[in-house]
Structure formats: structure tokens, C-alpha cells
Design a protein around this motif. Structure first.
Motif, PDB file in Angstrom:
ATOM      1  N   ASP A 155      -4.202  -8.054  -4.544  1.00 16.15           N
ATOM      2  CA  ASP A 155      -4.593  -6.846  -3.803  1.00 16.15           C
ATOM      3  C   ASP A 155      -3.489  -6.317  -2.896  1.00 16.15           C
ATOM      4  OD1 ASP A 155      -7.021  -6.295  -4.845  1.00 16.15           O
ATOM      5  OD2 ASP A 155      -8.219  -7.101  -3.214  1.00 16.15           O
TER       6      ASP A 155
ATOM      7  N   LEU B 167      -1.309  -4.348  -3.289  1.00 19.39           N
ATOM      8  CA  LEU B 167      -1.082  -2.901  -3.400  1.00 19.39           C
ATOM      9  C   LEU B 167      -2.004  -2.108  -2.480  1.00 19.39           C
ATOM     10  CD1 LEU B 167      -0.325  -2.873  -7.165  1.00 19.39           C
ATOM     11  CD2 LEU B 167       1.093  -1.703  -5.478  1.00 19.39           C
ATOM     12  N   SER B 168      -2.924  -2.814  -1.798  1.00 18.67           N
ATOM     13  CA  SER B 168      -3.729  -2.129  -0.777  1.00 18.67           C
ATOM     14  C   SER B 168      -3.467  -2.743   0.606  1.00 18.67           C
ATOM     15  CB  SER B 168      -5.224  -2.231  -1.111  1.00 18.67           C
ATOM     16  OG  SER B 168      -5.647  -3.579  -1.026  1.00 18.67           O
TER      17      SER B 168
ATOM     18  N   LYS C  19       0.842  -1.196   0.000  1.00 23.72           N
ATOM     19  CA  LYS C  19       0.000   0.000   0.000  1.00 23.72           C
ATOM     20  C   LYS C  19       0.878   1.248   0.000  1.00 23.72           C
ATOM     21  CE  LYS C  19      -3.932   1.954   2.510  1.00 23.72           C
ATOM     22  NZ  LYS C  19      -4.853   1.760   3.647  1.00 23.72           N
TER      23      LYS C  19
END
Lengths: 442, 294
Positions: free
Chosen positions: A266, A268-269, A213
């Protein structure tokens, strides 16, 4: 209205005002980190300090906590406004430079060096001055599933598959190794091997979980990789050196793992909580994570799928060795404190051996030297590893305590996640980071 | 002859207006003035009380910052799409569910529930609902289809955020449209039916024109709300990979607190204020002209 009614009203109003203003009347008000083991430990330390016979009523400690969300932003606004609501306050390695203009250097006890060691004390220093006592230390462990690794090391067919995968993705044949001997390439090869998108026979869905993130703390987790290849923010002359082979290598390894599907799409979050949840599900073979996750990931109640098979070691090695980012939480002196002498006395005591042991026994995470930590090793075996890793592998980047350190992490988070997500090239990401850091650190 | 509304304000009126004017001056005027000073100053947390006036450097920095334009584009797209989706869905539900709601009005309470939850909590809730190893949605997708869909990856984060926002705020549009639909006089509907208007014609030529002012207001409110979105987006994805989900509010917040670029953050907010004021002034003038033309 009679005089007695008025008087009663006045007394009630005074009582209410006194209650509402209680922090202002505190003898020594200490602003702490709320809602976690740090609060428990600080409460125990404050109780012990207040019980000391030589602490007068005028110098007893009262604790103050605000919400953890946005804590540093609120603290910054309070300090900048010249708040007198607290005499001593929490500070962190990466924010010392930002808060230093509103704080005063402190004097630690004569025992501090023997209790914490030099490398840990530096986490609370800015421009050569000691601004706080390092009560809690954060660093990174490599968490891995020893059941999976042991099975891999015993299986010749698996070793052949491992070599095939490493040659295809990393350009050379590698053999599985004991994780304590891993280089970053070995870690990457292992992560790829345990990924079903790469190896359909893998017992886990993903080989690793990266927390990608756009968040400054995730950059701290990442940077131990380029550091082990010799990467640093600046050289000795103050020139920004982020546009280097070391950072390039680190960024490429992460990109390789993300693109190959070795970490959830996911990611990246993902931050701390999401990465822990992924690992605890039993569908991840290894991950780099903060030491704070150890108690949950090795608890049978909280992580039944992995608790008994999880091991923690120091991060993998690069050509320059093994490194782990370290930063401390600690307590320093507010420049506008109303009771500076009382706050100084408390901070000095907090850096003593007695205080460190009380803090450690009550859920705190101080990085103690081997001689000191052995006194709590039976109750807190995790602190033995914490202290050992901090002294052997701990580092702070050049500029990592500067006034703009947080902004540097923010900048890196934006540019590096832009590269990992495919929105910009590696050259652009490093070029923009170098330019931004040069502006920030000039 | 002058009407009462054209007469000069009386001294009593002036006197009674004093608290309001003072309130506005203290709580809006003073911060606005400070913001204007900061926007043309070099200022940090250390120099909040002694900013150094440097001209328009902050405005130039904002204007030439690609992240500002990226955030502006995100806010515009997000505000427009969510406003259109919420109003379309809300209008459909208000008309479609109207007979049901008339008979069972307690259903309104259930439909309004998403409005009761703070946006930040909605963000937190979806953060876990959509998590591959914790959330129910990815769990069933994996169980039924063997697929692990990325809800918050770079390609899908924007649309996931749009859906989350739409699910939360459609009830607001629905509430406005329900009230407007109920307020249409029954005689008009009956008259059009007696004239032989088909349901579609009645909807298109009678009901929707009567609801038009409410639709415009709902679109405007939802656009403004979507444009300035912060809480749920910040909790779900932060500013996103490479700043891909940074709204203007997030851009300003991060410039102020995370980068310590106070002058730049305030300059961005001044630009935002000026553009918002110009748009609203323009809309107001347009509405006044249309009113005068009737």
C-alpha cells in the motif's frame, strides 16, 4: 424604544464588531503555521518581542492562524485578493516564487548570516532577493534500526545471504556496511535483505517503507536519490534535465524495492503519517523520512518498539556525494500590509541571534550554524544534526523556488507514481515529466 | 377561459420575486459570469482582476488532456457503480428489514449513523482502519491468514473506494426506500394476496412498480453524488498513483490550486456544467414525454 436603550444597543454592537474585527486592529499581525511546534515557537518569539522595551504599543505583534489543511491554497487566494488581514506571513521555500508577486523583499539583521549560514538563507531567496527569515528547516534523515544492522554485521552466514540477495536483485555481490557508509545500492541491498518476501528469515516484514502517494512532498523525499547521482531539474542554461540517467537510476531503485515487496504494497497511498506508523511498528528496518519524525520515532512513549534502537544519519551517497533536500519555513512581508514598518522591524528582529535561540528553545527547528547551535545543544541535540546536515548536504534544485515549483512537484508526483505503479513505462514517465517541466519552467 | 396558473404574473408577484432574483443574480449569476470570462482567458492568481481574453485555448487544453478523460471515466464509473450498489443494497434492506423496523423503529437511528459522519472523516477513518500496521482489518488478515492484502494499491484502490462510499451512503437509499415501501397502501398488498399472488410476484408486479419513482430519484441522486465525489477519495488516496483515482472534482481542484491553471480548471468546470445540464434537460424532456403519453 428609549434613547438609552438605543445607546446601549449601539455600544454592544460596537463592542461585538470590535471583537470580530480584532485582527484588523492588530499592531503587527503575523500569520503563522498552526498546530505544531512552529506555533509554540512563534508564540514564544512574539511574547519575547512584545516584551522588549523599545517595541511600542503600535508595533506589538499579534498572531493569526488558519487551519493547516489547505493552508497554502488559502494563503495564495488571500494574497492574490490583496488581503490586509496580516502584515507578515508564513512562506516556504517551494512556494516563494508563487507568493513573491504579492510580497516584498525584507532586510535581515546583521547577525543573520552568522546565525543561519548562506545555504539556509538561500531557502528564503527568490531571484537573488531575500523574501523571508528562515525560522524552521526541514530535511531528511535515514532512520534505521541499529540492533538489526549490528546483528547483520556480526553474522557471517547473514553476510553470505546478503551477498546472494544483492547479486540476484542488484547484479553484484555487496557486503553489509555501517549505514553511515551506505551508497544507495547498499541501502537497497539492506532493504531487500530485511524483507521477508525476499529473505524469509528476516526479522522484519519489510526492509524499508517508501512513501509513494501521488503527493508533492513525497517527491521531495525521493529526489535526494537522483541528486546524489548528479540529477537536477535544470542546467545552468535553463534546459530541463530531468530525463537523465540520474533520475532513471533513482526511479528504478524505487521500482525495484516496490516490486520486490521491500516496502508495503500500500506504499502507493503512504505519506508521512503512514510511513511513520509502519516504521514504529518494528516491522521495518530503515527508511528515509523528514527530520520532523525524529522526536516521535525516538520517544519511548510514542514508539516503544523502535525508540531505543533507532539511529538517524544523513541520506546514503551516490557518485556525487550525499545530499538532502532542504526547505525552510519562514516569515516574509505582505505587499499589502497595513503596518509595513512594524512588520519589517519584527522580521529583522526574528533573524537575530537572540530570536533564533528563543525560537529554538521553544520547539522550533531553525538550522543554526555550529557556533550558535552549541548554545542550545544541551536542550535540543537534534538541532546540532539538523544544522550540520543542512550545511554539508543541503541542496535546492535549480528552479526549486520558482513560481511553478509546486506544479513541478505535482507533475513529477503524478508521472513517477504512474511508473512505480506499473501504469506507464519509465521512458514515458520521464518523457512526460520533461515536457511538462519545460512548459512550466519556460 | 384562463386558469389562475395561466394568468400573467401580478405586480405583487413580481415584487415578491425581486429578492429571490437578486439573490440568484448576485450569488449564482455573477460567479457564473466570471467563470465564463475566466474560461476563455489566460489568468493566474497574479492576474485575477485583469484576465486576458485568449479564446478557447483552455477548452482545447482540457479536451486534449488525457488526465481529464481519465478523471471523467473514473467519475462516471464510480458514480454509476456506487449508485447501483447503494440502491440495490438499500432496497434489499428496506424490504428485508421492514417487519423488524416496524416493531423497533429505534433501529433506524443506528442504521442512519454513517450519514452523520462527514465524508472527509470517513476517508480519514478508513485510511487508518486499512493501514497494514495500525488498522484492525489488515491485522486480522495477517493473524489469521498470514497475508497482507493491499487495499489501496493500484489494483484495488478503486474497489476499496467504491466499498467505502457504498457503506456510507447505502443508509440514504435505504431511508428513501423504507419511506416509499411504508407508503404502499396495505389494501393493495392485501388484495394481491387474496388474488393468490406469491410473494415474489407481489414484489415484482405490485411493490416495485409502486416504488419505481423513488428508485429512479434515488439512483439519480446517488449517481450525481458519486460522480462529483471529492472528500473521502481525496483524503484516502488523493488523486492516486498516476492520477488513477482522480475524480473530475479532484481534477478541477488540482488544476486550480495545485497547478495554478485557473483558466483550464474553470474551462473543465464549464464543460462539466454543460454536459450535466444537457443530461438533466434530456431526462426532464424524456419524463415529460412519458407523462404526456399516459
Amino acid at each position: 424604544m428609549t434613547f438609552s436603550t438605543l445607546r446601549r444597543g449601539g455600544l454592544i454592537a460596537t463592542a461585538i464588531a470590535s471583537l470580530m474585527a480584532s485582527p484588523a486592529f492588530a499592531k503587527v499581525t503575523v500569520l503563522g503555521w498552526p498546530g505544531g511546534p512552529e506555533e509554540t515557537a512563534l508564540r514564544a518569539a512574539a511574547d519575547a518581542y512584545n516584551a522588549k522595551p523599545d517595541v511600542t504599543d503600535a508595533n506589538k505583534v499579534e498572531l493569526l492562524f488558519f487551519n493547516r489543511d489547505g493552508f497554502w491554497d488559502k494563503l495564495q487566494a488571500d494574497l492574490a485578493a490583496g488581503s490586509k488581514a496580516f502584515d507578515a506571513n508564513l512562506l516556504a521555500t517551494y512556494s516563494i516564487g508563487r507568493y513573491a508577486p504579492f510580497m516584498e523583499p525584507v532586510e535581515l539583521s546583521d547577525e543573520a548570516k552568522a546565525v543561519y549560514g548562506d545555504s539556509v538563507l538561500t531557502t528564503m531567496q527568490y531571484e537573488g532577493k531575500q523574501f523571508g527569515v528562515p525560522t524552521d528547516l526541514s530535511l531528511h534523515f535515514m532512520y534505521y534500526r541499529n540492533d538489526l544492522i549490528e546483528a547483520l554485521l556480526k553474522d557471517d552466514a547473514a553476510k553470505a545471504k546478503f551477498a546472494e540477495i544483492s547479486e540476484k536483485h542488484l547484479g553484484r555481490k555487496l557486503e553489509p556496511k555501517n549505514p553511515d557508509e551506505w551508497t544507495w545500492d547498499d541501502y537497497a541491498a539492506t532493504a531487500l535483505y530485511f524483507t521477508q518476501a525476499v529473505n524469509p528469515d528476516s526479522p522484519t516484514r519489510y526492509g524499508t517503507v517508501l512513501q509513494l502517494k501521488n503527493l508533492l512532498f513525497n517527491m521531495m523525499v525521493f529526489q535526494s536519490l537522483p541528486r546524489s547521482y548528479g540529477g537536477n531539474w535544470m542546467d545552468e542554461s535553463g534546459k530541463v534535465t530531468v530525463n537523465s540517467d540520474a533520475f532513471r537510476k533513482g526511479l528504478e531503485i524505487y521500482k525495484l524495492l516496490y516490486d520486490a515487496g521491500a516496502t508495503p504494497r500500500d506504499s502507493l497511498s503512504y505519506e508521512f503519517a503512514e510511513a511513520n506508523a509502519a516504521y514504529a511498528s518494528g516491522q521495518v528496518a530503515a527508511m528515509m523520512q523528514w527530520n520532523a519524525a525524529a522526536s516521535d520515532l525516538t520517544s519511548k512513549e510514542k514508539s516503544p518498539a523502535v525508540a531505543e534502537v533507532t539511529e538517524t544519519i544523513a541520506p546514503p551517497a551516490g557518485p556525487e556525494g550525499r545530499f538532502t533536500h532542504i526547505h525552510g519555513l519562514g516569515f516574509g512581508l505582505n505587499k499589502n500590509a497595513e503596518n509595513k514598518d512594524g512588520a519589517r522591524a519584527f522580521i529583522k528582529w526574528l533573524s537575530s541571534k537572540d530570536a533564533a535561540l528563543i525560537y529554538a528553545r521553544n520547539n522550533g527547528a531553525p538550522a543554526l550554524t555550529p557556533d550558535v547551535v552549541k548554545e542550545v545543544a544541551a536542550d535540543r541535540p537534534d538541532l546540532v544534526k539538523l544544522g550540520a546536515f543542512a550545511s554539508k548536504y543541503g541542496y535546492v534544485m535549480n528552479g526549486g523556488t520558482s513560481a511553478k515549483a509546486l506544479s513541478v512537484y505535482e507533475l513529477q508526483a503524478k508521472e513517477f507514481t504512474g511508473y512505480w505503479s506499473g501504469q506507464q513505462s519509465l521512458d514515458d514517465a520521464l518523457g512526460k515529466t520533461e515536457k511538462g517541466m519545460t512548459d512550466l519552467l519556460k | 377561459m384562463t386558469t389562475p396558473s395561466q394568468r400573467a404574473p401580478s405586480s405583487e408577484f413580481r415584487l415578491l420575486a425581486v429578492p429571490l432574483v437578486l439573490f440568484l443574480l448576485v450569488f449564482l449569476g455573477f460567479p457564473a459570469l466570471v467563470n465564463l470570462v475566466y474560461s476563455v482567458s489566460e489568468v493566474s492568481f497574479e492576474t485575477l482582476r485583469s484576465p486576458e481574453i485568449t479564446g478557447f485555448a483552455n477548452f482545447t487544453a482540457v479536451w486534449t488532456d488525457s488526465s481529464f478523460w481519465q478523471a471523467s471515466w473514473f467519475s462516471f464509473r464510480f458514480g454509476l457503480l456506487t449508485a447501483l450498489l447503494e440502491c440495490a443494497l438499500g432496497l434489499f434492506l428496506a424490504i428485508f428489514l421492514s417487519p423488524l423496523i416496524e416493531k423497533r423503529s429505534w433501529l433506524m437511528a443506528i442504521l442512519m449513523l454513517p450519514l452523520m459522519v462527514a465524508p472527509a472523516l470517513i476517508g480519514l477513518m478508513y485510511r487508518f482502519v486499512l493501514h497494514e500496521f495500525v488498522g484492525p482489518v489488515p491485522y486480522y488478515l495477517w493473524t489469521w491468514f498470514g497475508a497482507s492484502f493491499s487495499f489501496l494499491g493500484p489494483a484495488s484502490a478503486f474497489w476499496t473506494l467504491v466499498v467505502v462510499e457504498t457503506l456510507q451512503w447505502t443508509p440514504f437509499a435505504f431511508l428513501l426506500f423504507h419511506m416509499a415501501y411504508q407508503a404502499i397502501p396495505k389494501e393493495i398488498i392485501e388484495a394481491s394476496a387474496m388474488d393468490g399472488a406469491h410473494y415474489r410476484h407481489r414484489l415484482w408486479y405490485v411493490e416495485l412498480p409502486l416504488m419505481a419513482p423513488t428508485i429512479v430519484v434515488a439512483l439519480l441522486i446517488r449517481f450525481i453524488d458519486g460522480f462529483r465525489v471529492f472528500d473521502n477519495v481525496y483524503v484516502l488516496t488523493g488523486s492516486g498513483a498516476g492520477g488513477s483515482t482522480a475524480s473530475l472534482s479532484i481534477y478541477i481542484y488540482e488544476a486550480f490550486f495545485k497547478q495554478g491553471a485557473i483558466g483550464k480548471a474553470v474551462a473543465a468546470s464549464v464543460i462539466l456544467f454543460a454536459v450535466s445540464f444537457a443530461v438533466l434537460y434530456g431526462l426532464n424532456a424524456l419524463a415529460a414525454r412519458r407523462k404526456g403519453a399516459r
